[in-house]
Design an enzyme around this catalytic site. Structure first.
Site, PDB file in Angstrom:
ATOM      1  N   LYS A   1     -16.774 -13.793   4.760  1.00 48.39           N
ATOM      2  CA  LYS A   1     -17.724 -12.750   5.179  1.00 48.39           C
ATOM      3  C   LYS A   1     -18.982 -12.831   4.314  1.00 48.39           C
ATOM      4  CE  LYS A   1     -14.100  -9.528   6.525  1.00 48.39           C
ATOM      5  NZ  LYS A   1     -13.132  -9.424   5.434  1.00 48.39           N
TER       6      LYS A   1
ATOM      7  N   GLY B   1     -12.827  -4.069   0.875  1.00 52.19           N
ATOM      8  CA  GLY B   1     -14.194  -3.586   1.121  1.00 52.19           C
ATOM      9  C   GLY B   1     -14.646  -2.618   0.042  1.00 52.19           C
TER      10      GLY B   1
ATOM     11  N   GLY C   1      -8.019  -7.419  -0.193  1.00 46.63           N
ATOM     12  CA  GLY C   1      -8.200  -8.225   1.014  1.00 46.63           C
ATOM     13  C   GLY C   1      -7.452  -9.544   0.973  1.00 46.63           C
TER      14      GLY C   1
ATOM     15  N   ARG D   1       0.824  -1.210   0.000  1.00 46.61           N
ATOM     16  CA  ARG D   1       0.000   0.000   0.000  1.00 46.61           C
ATOM     17  C   ARG D   1       0.862   1.265   0.000  1.00 46.61           C
ATOM     18  NH1 ARG D   1      -5.099  -1.809   3.806  1.00 46.61           N
ATOM     19  NH2 ARG D   1      -6.458  -2.335   2.066  1.00 46.61           N
TER      20      ARG D   1
HETATM   21  P1  AMP Z   1     -13.044 -12.735   3.275  1.00 49.36           P
HETATM   22  O1  AMP Z   1     -12.462 -11.701   4.181  1.00 49.36           O
HETATM   23  O2  AMP Z   1     -14.535 -12.745   3.258  1.00 49.36           O
HETATM   24  O3  AMP Z   1     -12.457 -12.688   1.880  1.00 49.36           O
HETATM   25  O4  AMP Z   1     -12.664 -14.148   3.884  1.00 49.36           O
HETATM   26  C1  AMP Z   1     -11.358 -14.638   3.872  1.00 49.36           C
HETATM   27  C2  AMP Z   1     -11.281 -15.802   4.802  1.00 49.36           C
HETATM   28  O5  AMP Z   1     -12.187 -16.794   4.371  1.00 49.36           O
HETATM   29  C3  AMP Z   1      -9.937 -16.460   4.862  1.00 49.36           C
HETATM   30  O6  AMP Z   1      -9.379 -16.241   6.120  1.00 49.36           O
HETATM   31  C4  AMP Z   1     -10.266 -17.947   4.653  1.00 49.36           C
HETATM   32  O7  AMP Z   1      -9.588 -18.785   5.556  1.00 49.36           O
HETATM   33  C5  AMP Z   1     -11.740 -18.001   4.901  1.00 49.36           C
HETATM   34  N1  AMP Z   1     -12.430 -19.125   4.266  1.00 49.36           N
HETATM   35  C6  AMP Z   1     -12.425 -19.473   2.977  1.00 49.36           C
HETATM   36  N2  AMP Z   1     -13.129 -20.607   2.777  1.00 49.36           N
HETATM   37  C7  AMP Z   1     -13.618 -20.969   3.977  1.00 49.36           C
HETATM   38  C8  AMP Z   1     -14.425 -22.064   4.444  1.00 49.36           C
HETATM   39  N3  AMP Z   1     -14.864 -22.990   3.606  1.00 49.36           N
HETATM   40  N4  AMP Z   1     -14.716 -22.115   5.751  1.00 49.36           N
HETATM   41  C9  AMP Z   1     -14.260 -21.167   6.595  1.00 49.36           C
HETATM   42  N5  AMP Z   1     -13.504 -20.120   6.232  1.00 49.36           N
HETATM   43  C10 AMP Z   1     -13.170 -20.027   4.938  1.00 49.36           C
END
Ligand code: AMP
Length: 397
Positions: free
Chosen positions: A201, A377, A354, A37
């Site tokens: 998320k 985000g 992210g 960044r």
């Molecule tokens: P996000 O911030 O929504 O992009 O989420 C990223 C996170 O999603 C990472 O830390 C991954 O470990 C988690 N993730 C991806 N697939 C899964 C899953 N099947 N179950 C739980 N966590 C997950």
């Protein structure tokens, strides 16, 4: 085309220019562990100093919630930026951000000098966009440049409020580049246009699907996002991540995809574990055979092939969210397969910030992508079709 004024539309010679950057970088024991960044902000800074502007930088870091937290000081950023630029960056260590140190440092500036203010979120007014702090920030400068794409979805003093009190507000090169890439992808994509959504998320991301279904030819859903859809297909998901309030919505989205002729791809198999850790027993099952007590942590091999095959034909791809728990080596294969499929595409490939950006870089595919966004985000809200307040607030062309 972006209809906002940019740093190319102004002459800042001899002027004091307040630049909002996104220096929200990870710091461990005073050492910056990822300076992407910071380097991303360099083109705008170089342009302004080469024109003879007096460049006053500001940013937030982390979530100090209006309190002074020394571990979230921007002092290490001043040091790192000064190394990158090969030029002194004067740090103004005011707990109240616009204090005696900042005022004095700004007074002493010559053309082409750089000053960095302390973490804007040390002030409680910042995230509430309260006028008092916006005015203080504005009092330092005659021109405002917003180059903080990663915070452009937030209306704060240093992104929006300040524009009310500075005569001229423009966007910087990073902001321009981010919006060009994401904007072109969404509004004017070379087709077939594919979007890939994953991550954990679910509640934050699931709303983006409705908007994406009006734009894309192919929508791929994996990661923690997928189990709400698997549930909507009528299967049991065991202990997998589930947004139980949005199962009906997931069903509606599947219907919408069908009506619109969008190819919606969901996992057909999944890697499951009984315990959420790397070193544990795991196996791959079809998505309609997830046993009770087990949890899906990655897309299975058949799914990897299915997704990679679909991506072969794509000419524009946007990806947000890993396909599995890639932080655990045993469950990074799905994310890696998608990163590789994207790297092989002869077209525009965009990573929506992210964790997907971290995953792509960590897996060594960063260089192969057309664009890696600095804002997770913000890029998501952009894909959702929302207006970014930090962009809306700067002057029109
Ligand atoms: P996000 O911030 O929504 O992009 O989420 C990223 C996170 O999603 C990472 O830390 C991954 O470990 C988690 N993730 C991806 N697939 C899964 C899953 N099947 N179950 C739980 N966590 C997950």
């Amino acid at each position: 085309m972006l209809n906002k004024k940019t740093v190319d539309d102004i002459d800042v010679k001899g002027k004091k220019v307040l630049v909002r950057c996104d220096f929200n970088v990870p710091v461990m024991d005073g050492v910056i562990t990822d300076d992407n960044r910071i380097t991303a902000a360099v083109p705008t800074i170089k342009k302004l100093i080469s024109q003879g502007g007096k460049v006053i930088l500001c940013s937030h870091m982390g979530k100090p919630k209006g309190e002074v937290k020394k571990e979230l000081s921007l002092a290490p950023v001043a040091k790192r930026l000064s190394e990158i630029l090969g030029k002194e960056v004067v740090f103004a260590p005011d707990d109240n951000v616009v204090g005696e140190n900042a005022k004095k440092a700004v007074q002493n500036m010559s053309d082409g000098d750089i000053v960095l203010l302390e973490n804007t979120r040390f002030r409680k007014e910042e995230t509430k966009n309260e006028d008092s702090f916006s005015r203080e920030l504005a009092s330092l400068a005659e021109v405002f440049v917003n180059d903080a794409f990663g915070t452009s979805h937030r209306a704060h003093c240093s992104t929006v409020g300040v524009t009310k009190y500075v005569p001229v507000s423009v966007v910087g090169y990073l902001m321009e580049k981010e919006i060009e890439y994401l904007g072109n992808a969404v509004e004017n994509p070379v087709r077939p246009f594919a979007a890939i959504l994953g991550g954990a998320k679910v509640a934050d991301k699931i709303n983006v699907i409705n908007n994406l279904l009006d734009k894309v030819d192919i929508l791929i859903i994996g990661g923690g996002m997928a189990y709400t859809f698997i549930k909507a297909q009528g299967y049991s998901v065991g202990n997998s991540l589930l947004d139980s309030e949005r199962v009906d919505y997931a069903g509606e989205m599947m219907k919408k995809a069908e009506e619109k002729g969008v190819k919606l791809l969901l996992p057909v198999d999944t890697v499951i574990v009984r315990e959420f850790k790397n070193d544990t027993e795991f196996r791959t099952v079809p998505v309609n055979e997830i046993p009770d007590g087990w949890e899906g942590v990655d897309i299975g091999e058949k799914t990897r092939e299915l997704f990679a095959d679909a991506l072969k034909e794509a000419k524009t791809v946007v990806w947000n969210g890993p396909m599995g728990v890639f932080e655990f080596e045993n469950f990074a294969a799905g994310t890696k397969a998608i990163a590789k499929a994207m790297a092989d595409i002869d077209g525009t490939t965009i990573i929506g910030g992210g964790d997907s950006a971290a995953a792509v870089n960590q897996l060594g595919f960063g260089e192969k992508m057309s664009h890696i966004s600095t804002g997770g985000g913000a890029s998501l809200e952009f894909l959702e079709g929302k207006e970014l307040p930090g962009v809306a607030a700067v002057n029109d062309k």
